[in-house]
Write an enzyme that holds these catalytic residues in place. Structure first.
Site, PDB file in Angstrom:
ATOM      1  N   GLU A 122       0.650  -0.968  -0.507  1.00  0.00           N
ATOM      2  CA  GLU A 122       0.209  -0.009  -0.061  1.00  0.00           C
ATOM      3  C   GLU A 122       0.725   1.227   0.453  1.00  0.00           C
ATOM      4  O   GLU A 122       1.855   1.299   0.747  1.00  0.00           O
ATOM      5  CB  GLU A 122      -1.466   0.415   1.109  1.00  0.00           C
ATOM      6  CG  GLU A 122      -2.445   1.356   1.315  1.00  0.00           C
ATOM      7  CD  GLU A 122      -2.785   1.055   2.505  1.00  0.00           C
ATOM      8  OE1 GLU A 122      -2.622   0.708   3.474  1.00  0.00           O
ATOM      9  OE2 GLU A 122      -4.261   1.861   2.324  1.00  0.00           O
ATOM     10  N   GLY A 262       3.023   2.456  10.824  1.00  0.00           N
ATOM     11  CA  GLY A 262       2.629   1.763  12.247  1.00  0.00           C
ATOM     12  C   GLY A 262       2.879   0.131  11.823  1.00  0.00           C
ATOM     13  O   GLY A 262       3.161  -0.574  11.487  1.00  0.00           O
ATOM     14  N   ALA A 263       1.797   0.034  10.912  1.00  0.00           N
ATOM     15  CA  ALA A 263       1.710  -1.778  10.037  1.00  0.00           C
ATOM     16  C   ALA A 263       1.124  -1.439   8.698  1.00  0.00           C
ATOM     17  O   ALA A 263       0.381  -1.087   8.467  1.00  0.00           O
ATOM     18  CB  ALA A 263       0.664  -2.045  11.245  1.00  0.00           C
ATOM     19  N   HIS A 298      -6.804  -1.725  15.449  1.00  0.00           N
ATOM     20  CA  HIS A 298      -6.473  -0.840  13.504  1.00  0.00           C
ATOM     21  C   HIS A 298      -6.379  -2.070  13.018  1.00  0.00           C
ATOM     22  O   HIS A 298      -7.294  -2.176  12.054  1.00  0.00           O
ATOM     23  CB  HIS A 298      -5.899   0.412  13.996  1.00  0.00           C
ATOM     24  CG  HIS A 298      -5.956   1.016  12.874  1.00  0.00           C
ATOM     25  ND1 HIS A 298      -6.336   2.049  12.373  1.00  0.00           N
ATOM     26  CD2 HIS A 298      -4.978   0.870  11.362  1.00  0.00           C
ATOM     27  CE1 HIS A 298      -6.520   2.381  10.956  1.00  0.00           C
ATOM     28  NE2 HIS A 298      -5.710   1.255  10.516  1.00  0.00           N
ATOM     29  N   GLU A 299      -5.205  -2.199  12.723  1.00  0.00           N
ATOM     30  CA  GLU A 299      -5.089  -3.563  11.252  1.00  0.00           C
ATOM     31  C   GLU A 299      -5.938  -5.187  11.738  1.00  0.00           C
ATOM     32  O   GLU A 299      -6.626  -5.390  10.626  1.00  0.00           O
ATOM     33  CB  GLU A 299      -3.748  -4.098  11.689  1.00  0.00           C
ATOM     34  CG  GLU A 299      -2.178  -3.071  11.708  1.00  0.00           C
ATOM     35  CD  GLU A 299      -2.831  -2.095  10.812  1.00  0.00           C
ATOM     36  OE1 GLU A 299      -3.577  -2.179  10.497  1.00  0.00           O
ATOM     37  OE2 GLU A 299      -2.228  -0.760  11.076  1.00  0.00           O
ATOM     38  N   GLU A 321     -10.164   4.259   5.884  1.00  0.00           N
ATOM     39  CA  GLU A 321      -9.076   4.438   7.161  1.00  0.00           C
ATOM     40  C   GLU A 321      -9.457   5.532   8.556  1.00  0.00           C
ATOM     41  O   GLU A 321      -9.058   5.463   9.707  1.00  0.00           O
ATOM     42  CB  GLU A 321      -7.963   5.278   6.802  1.00  0.00           C
ATOM     43  CG  GLU A 321      -6.946   4.596   5.995  1.00  0.00           C
ATOM     44  CD  GLU A 321      -5.991   3.357   6.496  1.00  0.00           C
ATOM     45  OE1 GLU A 321      -6.752   3.423   7.829  1.00  0.00           O
ATOM     46  OE2 GLU A 321      -5.651   2.651   5.924  1.00  0.00           O
TER      47      GLU A 321
HETATM   48  N1  ARG Z   1      -3.588   0.512   5.284  1.00  0.00           N
HETATM   49  C1  ARG Z   1      -1.897   1.642   6.445  1.00  0.00           C
HETATM   50  C2  ARG Z   1      -3.102   1.602   8.543  1.00  0.00           C
HETATM   51  O1  ARG Z   1      -3.185   0.736   8.613  1.00  0.00           O
HETATM   52  C3  ARG Z   1      -1.018   2.298   6.454  1.00  0.00           C
HETATM   53  C4  ARG Z   1      -0.351   2.045   5.304  1.00  0.00           C
HETATM   54  C5  ARG Z   1       0.405   3.253   4.610  1.00  0.00           C
HETATM   55  N2  ARG Z   1       0.911   3.088   3.721  1.00  0.00           N
HETATM   56  C6  ARG Z   1       2.000   3.610   3.200  1.00  0.00           C
HETATM   57  N3  ARG Z   1       3.025   3.296   2.285  1.00  0.00           N
HETATM   58  N4  ARG Z   1       1.169   5.001   2.748  1.00  0.00           N
HETATM   59  O2  ARG Z   1      -2.879   2.878   8.044  1.00  0.00           O
HETATM   60 ZN    ZN Z   2      -5.130   1.926   8.585  1.00  0.00          ZN
END
Ligand code: ARG
Ligand code: ZN
Length: 853
Positions: A122, A262-263, A298-299, A321
């Site tokens: 991502e 973060g994750a 969150h994840e 998000e």
């Molecule tokens: N989807 C991830 C989250 O839980 C964030 C990942 C974002 N990564 C990035 N390279 N912009 O919030």
């Molecule tokens: Zn997220």
């Protein structure tokens, strides 16, 4: 150049082709990994003859359609794409690419973290693995085979369920995974490495057994238990709250030390920054334990809000998000003190999101124009996005919201959808018209709500005249009135009553009858909308709110208003005496009964950025001086009271229950004030050396740094020596050291030169450079401009290593709007210097261009 061209939401087109299935094989080698992708492609738009696939930093080895190899003149290749002319409607496309994970310092796509291979796709990292339709509205079923040396990489992981494993030649082994849920490429993940594994199981509400596995670096297994417990709590909470169960047979989490964010919620295989997995009493603070639980939640929650229902395009990022942050905040509030959680959300929003929303990079929670998508994983999309969902929740009510969620999944499970689809599900489930509410998605900037009150003694009637105002920002073509829920509390001698007002027009009047006497009004209780408020309140009214409001958030907020008022008075008249009523308020909070965690929040002064956010044309040093004066005075005047509360909250044995955490928080706030009074400053090093937990140890250490105590160098050496082999704790050491008050730049240089410092590890880079720019305002904003130069130099170095991290760290430099002209010029000079370097990455280019335009 094409790579700097913005993309617009209004140009969205549905894909002309789609990929239904993909079979990936990774033959893993450090510098020379071969990726084979076999894709089942279908044409959707029959008039479309050209298939354009995204691909960056790839070496193309071969392309074949239905088994026929293509010659080089049968396709077009450039830096960011591979284009094929296609006759068939349905066909098999086979592409081989080579990649170099070891030299991938950007940490996007497939890279090495320590000894392990891992991925981050991502938003648009999958295109660094193979040529693909790398967009979230193309959902494919993935089968992944990973091949690597069996001794070095005993664990080979990918999304879904394991379906095959075998040994192959040369001491290598092969494992195949299949994920039955069609997903966009950004949710793909692969990990190969040698780990310690913590295993457990979870039985879902419907009785299915799910294997839970957390992979950590060797020797760290004891630090994974808190993450495991957090995962199980999250799974249970989502079942109880939203009726949402986990859907695969296995849920894996891998902790890595090199991670940009973060994750990441990859289906069935989350990859985490180790900072949000590892925690034990010796190395983690109370805040760390809280954050691990929140990020794990969150994840996990993304599995439904993000994975089962995903985004149509990246402009819709807040769809997953904002909603998932709202969900993790609700979860945390259920696990801990609701009020303290809320206060911390709001502090973060005011400190980080409000400034962003007034900066050159201001954007709506659903941006309309993007150059580099990684620049939009922002406080606005996440935190303001969550506030927008929270307002929806308040408007439709808890039952309505749950019905809306159910309808959202009923309509959109398995699909890639938009923010409008979400709001429509909420509107339809509750039969409320939310068309005006959608303006929150398209308009940037923090609104201001102005309120004037009138009390008619004769009629016993209160009138509130309320108006909304919107900042004039270049990103907003026009501004529209928003639908703003205003929760209020009217406090009278007879008690207090709560109301929910809905502001929908530019100006509105609200009347309350049958009041026995004039009430004190607390506005935006529980922070019911992400706005700034202008409302004249007497000190006396604020004090009434502090003591009598039912809403604990409002009690805290009133206290902050009193501090803010005093700080502004001191900015305007630096030698004025600190108000005696304020000192009396602080003293009475200190000596009041009640929740210590809330007291700790109430006694904490607003941060530099919260103050600056309310300024216009102020010299940064004037803010620092005013805060220091206030702190010194409170510390001096109330020294023995702080000492007394400090002493009465000492604990003999360390425990992590809510009460002990609250006591520690209060005690450490007291210690911070005590450090400024001569007779008690020695308590700081005493606490440092006697601490049996990281919360107390680091509180003492950072207090010693901020107050620049004589014991500081002994403490810092002791700390560094004790923790030199524990990466995450050394990150804390760098963050604390970044707040040095004396010989700051010499010391910063020594820290940069120290052996364990590296810009290649994002946590390490952030812990020194980010902490300096954000937590050391006295020196970041020093008059010589050296602080800005220091940051700019590091941003320039990072541009060549990891543009995503560089672009994140530049943030405080581009938020210059609230400062005086001289300061702005110094900041802009450094931004121009960054703008002028060779090979400026797209991430930075977008930000510096916005800042200089
Ligand atoms: N989807 C991830 C989250 O839980 C964030 C990942 C974002 N990564 C990035 N390279 N912009 O919030
Ligand atoms: Zn997220």
């Amino acid at each position: 150049m094409a790579e700097f061209q913005p993309r617009f939401l209004s140009d969205y087109q549905s894909p002309a082709f789609t990929i239904k299935k993909v079979d990936l094989t990774f033959d893993l080698y450090d510098n020379d990994t071969l990726v084979t992708a076999i894709m089942q492609v279908s044409r959707i738009d029959k008039s479309s003859k050209q298939l354009r696939l995204d691909g960056e930093h790839l070496t193309l080895v071969s392309v074949a359609i239905d088994g026929q190899l293509l010659a080089a003149d049968q396709y077009q290749l450039d830096d960011s794409s591979l284009t094929l002319s296609i006759e068939q409607d349905d066909f098999t496309l086979e592409i081989e690419t080579k990649i170099d994970p070891e030299n991938n310092t950007a940490l996007e796509g497939l890279y090495k973290s320590g000894g392990a291979f891992c991925t981050q796709c991502e938003a648009e990292g999958f295109r660094r693995i193979t040529y693909f339709l790398d967009r979230p509205d193309v959902l494919a079923e993935y089968t992944t085979t990973v091949i690597a040396d069996e001794n070095v990489y005993p664990y080979l992981l990918a999304n879904g369920n394991k379906i095959a494993e075998s040994s192959v030649e040369n001491g290598r082994h092969s494992v195949t995974w299949h994920d039955p849920f069609p997903k966009p490429s950004y949710l793909f993940a692969l990990v190969a490495g040698d780990f310690d594994l913590l295993s457990d199981t979870y039985k879902t509400a419907s009785g299915r057994q799910v294997a839970l596995e957390i992979f950590v670096d060797k020797g760290n297994i004891e630090k994974a238990h808190h993450a495991m417990a957090s995962l199980k709590k999250s799974m249970a909470w989502d079942e109880q709250t939203y009726n949402l169960e986990y859907d695969l047979d296995i849920y894996m989490i891998v902790a890595v030390d090199f991670f940009n964010m973060g994750a990441m919620e990859n289906k069935g295989l989350n990859v985490f920054n180790s900072k949000f997995v590892l925690a034990d009493n010796a190395t983690a603070t109370d805040t760390d334990f809280f954050n691990v639980e929140a990020v794990i939640a969150h994840e996990y929650f993304h599995n439904w809000t993000g994975n089962r229902v995903t985004c149509r395009d990246w402009f819709q990022l807040s769809l997953k998000e904002g909603l998932t942050v709202f969900r993790d905040q609700s979860f945390s509030a259920d696990m801990h003190s609701k009020a303290v959680c809320r206060i911390q959300n709001v502090r973060l929003l005011r400190r980080m999101q409000f400034p962003e929303d007034a900066s050159p990079m201001a954007h709506p929670i659903r941006p309309e124009k993007v150059v580099e998508m990684n620049n939009f994983y922002t406080m606005t999309v996440y935190e303001k996005g969550a506030e927008v969902i929270r307002m929806l929740h308040r408007i439709v009510g808890d039952d309505g919201f749950k019905k809306g969620m159910a309808l959202y999944f009923e309509r959109h499970d398995g699909h890639a959808v938009t923010c409008d689809d979400f709001v429509d599900a909420m509107a339809d489930a509750s039969q409320v018209d939310l068309s005006q509410f959608k303006v929150w998605y398209e308009q940037a900037g923090t609104p201001t709500v102005k309120v004037e009150k009138q009390f008619d003694q004769a009629k016993n009637e209160l009138t509130l005249h309320v108006s909304q105002h919107h900042p004039d920002l270049p990103v907003n073509k026009t501004t529209k009135d928003l639908l703003i829920p205003i929760a209020i509390e009217l406090i009278t001698q007879a008690g207090s009553q709560s109301h929910l007002l809905t502001l929908s027009q530019a100006q509105q009047t609200f009347t309350f009858k049958h009041l026995e006497n004039e009430p004190v009004v607390a506005l935006f209780t529980d922070f019911s909308a992400p706005v700034k408020v202008e409302f004249e309140q007497t000190d006396q009214a604020l004090n009434t709110i502090i003591t009598d409001a039912k809403d604990e958030f409002s009690r805290w907020d009133a206290c902050q208003s009193l501090f803010m008022r005093e700080i502004f008075a001191l900015i305007n008249a630096p030698s004025k005496a600190v108000s005696a009523t304020l000192l009396a308020t602080v003293s009475s909070i200190l000596n009041s009964e009640g929740d210590n965690a809330l007291k700790a929040e109430m006694l904490t002064l607003p941060s530099f950025d919260e103050i600056a956010e309310l300024c216009d044309s102020v010299e940064p040093q004037a803010i620092c001086r005013a805060v220091e004066t206030l702190k010194q005075t409170i510390a001096g005047e109330l020294a023995s009271e702080f000492k007394q509360v400090f002493t009465s909250n000492q604990q003999t044995t360390y425990s992590k229950d809510a009460k002990s955490i609250a006591n520690r928080a209060l005690k450490n706030v007291c210690l911070n004030y005590m450090a400024r009074s001569e007779q008690y400053a020695s308590m700081v090093s005493k606490q440092y050396y006697e601490a049996d937990n990281m919360t107390d140890g680091i509180a003492a250490f950072s207090t010693a740094v901020i107050a620049n105590l004589p014991d500081l160098s002994a403490i810092s050496e002791h700390f560094a020596n004790k923790w030199k082999d524990t990466t995450l704790v050394m990150d804390k050491w760098y963050s604390v050291m970044a707040q040095q008050q004396q010989d700051t730049f010499t010391k910063l240089q020594a820290l940069l030169d120290s052996e364990s410092f590296t810009l290649h590890n994002p946590n390490r880079a952030r812990s020194l450079i980010g902490a300096f720019a954000m937590n050391n305002p006295q020196h970041f904003h020093c008059e010589s401009g050296q602080g800005y130069r220091f940051l700019a130099d590091r941003v320039i170095e990072l541009n060549a290593i990891n543009p995503q991290v560089a672009a994140r760290l530049i943030t405080p430099l581009i938020q210059f709007g609230r400062f005086d002209q001289a300061t702005q010029q110094k900041m802009k000079r450094e931004i121009s210097r960054i703008a002028s370097i060779d090979k400026l990455a797209r991430d930075l280019k977008e930000k510096v261009s916005a800042a200089l335009s």
